[in-house]
Design a protein around this motif. Structure first.
Motif, mmCIF file in Angstrom:
data_model
loop_
_atom_site.group_PDB
_atom_site.id
_atom_site.type_symbol
_atom_site.label_atom_id
_atom_site.label_comp_id
_atom_site.label_asym_id
_atom_site.label_seq_id
_atom_site.Cartn_x
_atom_site.Cartn_y
_atom_site.Cartn_z
ATOM 1 N N LEU A 144 -4.241 0.351 8.653
ATOM 2 C CA LEU A 144 -3.255 -0.606 8.158
ATOM 3 C C LEU A 144 -1.870 0.032 8.138
ATOM 4 O O LEU A 144 -0.887 -0.583 8.553
ATOM 5 C CB LEU A 144 -3.619 -1.106 6.755
ATOM 6 N N VAL B 71 -5.077 -11.003 3.425
ATOM 7 C CA VAL B 71 -5.652 -10.805 4.750
ATOM 8 C C VAL B 71 -6.930 -11.611 4.930
ATOM 9 O O VAL B 71 -7.174 -12.173 5.993
ATOM 10 C CB VAL B 71 -5.926 -9.301 4.996
ATOM 11 N N VAL C 199 1.316 -1.390 10.386
ATOM 12 C CA VAL C 199 2.599 -1.768 9.797
ATOM 13 C C VAL C 199 3.722 -0.901 10.377
ATOM 14 O O VAL C 199 4.811 -1.406 10.678
ATOM 15 C CB VAL C 199 2.547 -1.709 8.259
ATOM 16 N N THR D 177 7.014 -7.712 5.365
ATOM 17 C CA THR D 177 6.348 -8.448 4.290
ATOM 18 C C THR D 177 5.046 -7.754 3.900
ATOM 19 O O THR D 177 4.752 -7.584 2.700
ATOM 20 C CB THR D 177 6.089 -9.901 4.717
ATOM 21 N N LEU D 178 4.245 -7.344 4.885
ATOM 22 C CA LEU D 178 3.004 -6.607 4.591
ATOM 23 C C LEU D 178 3.324 -5.310 3.853
ATOM 24 O O LEU D 178 2.629 -4.928 2.906
ATOM 25 C CB LEU D 178 2.237 -6.314 5.880
ATOM 26 N N TYR D 179 4.362 -4.624 4.295
ATOM 27 C CA TYR D 179 4.792 -3.386 3.643
ATOM 28 C C TYR D 179 5.073 -3.666 2.162
ATOM 29 O O TYR D 179 4.596 -2.943 1.288
ATOM 30 C CB TYR D 179 6.041 -2.866 4.346
ATOM 31 N N LEU E 133 3.999 -6.156 0.305
ATOM 32 C CA LEU E 133 2.769 -6.516 -0.402
ATOM 33 C C LEU E 133 1.962 -5.290 -0.809
ATOM 34 O O LEU E 133 1.392 -5.243 -1.892
ATOM 35 C CB LEU E 133 1.902 -7.430 0.468
ATOM 36 N N VAL E 134 1.906 -4.301 0.064
ATOM 37 C CA VAL E 134 1.088 -3.117 -0.199
ATOM 38 C C VAL E 134 1.840 -2.089 -1.045
ATOM 39 O O VAL E 134 1.301 -1.560 -2.017
ATOM 40 C CB VAL E 134 0.593 -2.492 1.125
ATOM 41 N N THR F 94 -4.030 -6.564 -1.040
ATOM 42 C CA THR F 94 -3.904 -6.822 0.396
ATOM 43 C C THR F 94 -5.035 -7.724 0.848
ATOM 44 O O THR F 94 -4.822 -8.665 1.613
ATOM 45 C CB THR F 94 -3.936 -5.495 1.177
ATOM 46 N N LEU G 68 -5.859 -7.003 11.738
ATOM 47 C CA LEU G 68 -6.044 -7.262 10.309
ATOM 48 C C LEU G 68 -7.473 -7.704 10.015
ATOM 49 O O LEU G 68 -8.074 -7.281 9.019
ATOM 50 C CB LEU G 68 -5.048 -8.313 9.824
#
Length: 161
Positions: free
Chosen positions: A82, A129, A86, A40-42, A44-45, A125, A108
């Motif tokens: 970051l 965060v 990830v 999910t973070l991947y 988003l970025v 991000t 984070l």
């Protein structure tokens, strides 16, 4: 309701062990959730999940065998820390992922506190965060959570500028 031997989840965010849940040696636990959070973070970025393909079977194959391109290679201004976090969250072997959610949260938060002039975190991000976690509602005083932003219509992205 699920039955034994079935796999349930959103394919681009499922951990390799969740995909292989039918294998006797595939154990799905909290580390699988860390993988999903990493995916999910991947997204988003980078603007897309770590693994994409036209055919669902190819996404499955990529998730089980391939390593996602590092975020730092896709988004030049992403902090190296970051990108590395990830990458660790997306490790194929659960034991190589961060120990728990508290460890991820600490890393984070450290990123948010970094000097913005030396390594800026992309604004999209930071929006996620830096938000404080909402307290869990107590069983005696439960109220619905407030929305974090306006509704998004079809075809719109919360990350478009």
């Amino acid at each position: 309701m699920t039955t034994a031997g079935t796999t349930l989840g959103t394919l681009p965010y499922m951990s390799p062990e969740q995909i292989r849940a039918h294998d006797a040696d595939a154990e799905v636990g909290p580390s699988s959730d860390l993988y999903s959070l990493g995916a999910t973070l991947y997204h988003l970025v980078a603007g897309h999940p770590p693994f994409t393909a036209e055919a669902p079977l190819e996404v499955i194959a990529q998730a089980v065998r391939d390593t996602a391109p590092p975020l730092a290679a896709l988004v030049p201004d992403v902090p190296g820390a970051l990108s590395v976090l990830v990458e660790r969250m997306l490790e194929k072997e659960p034991a190589k992922r961060p120990a728990n959610f508290e460890a991820v949260d600490a890393e984070l938060r450290a990123l948010v506190e970094m000097d913005a002039t030396s390594s800026p975190v992309p604004q999209r991000t930071m929006q996620f965060v830096a938000q404080p976690a909402a307290p869990a509602p107590s069983s005696t005083n439960a109220s619905p959570a407030a929305p974090i932003g306006p509704p998004i219509g079809r075809g719109e992205s919360p990350f478009s500028s």
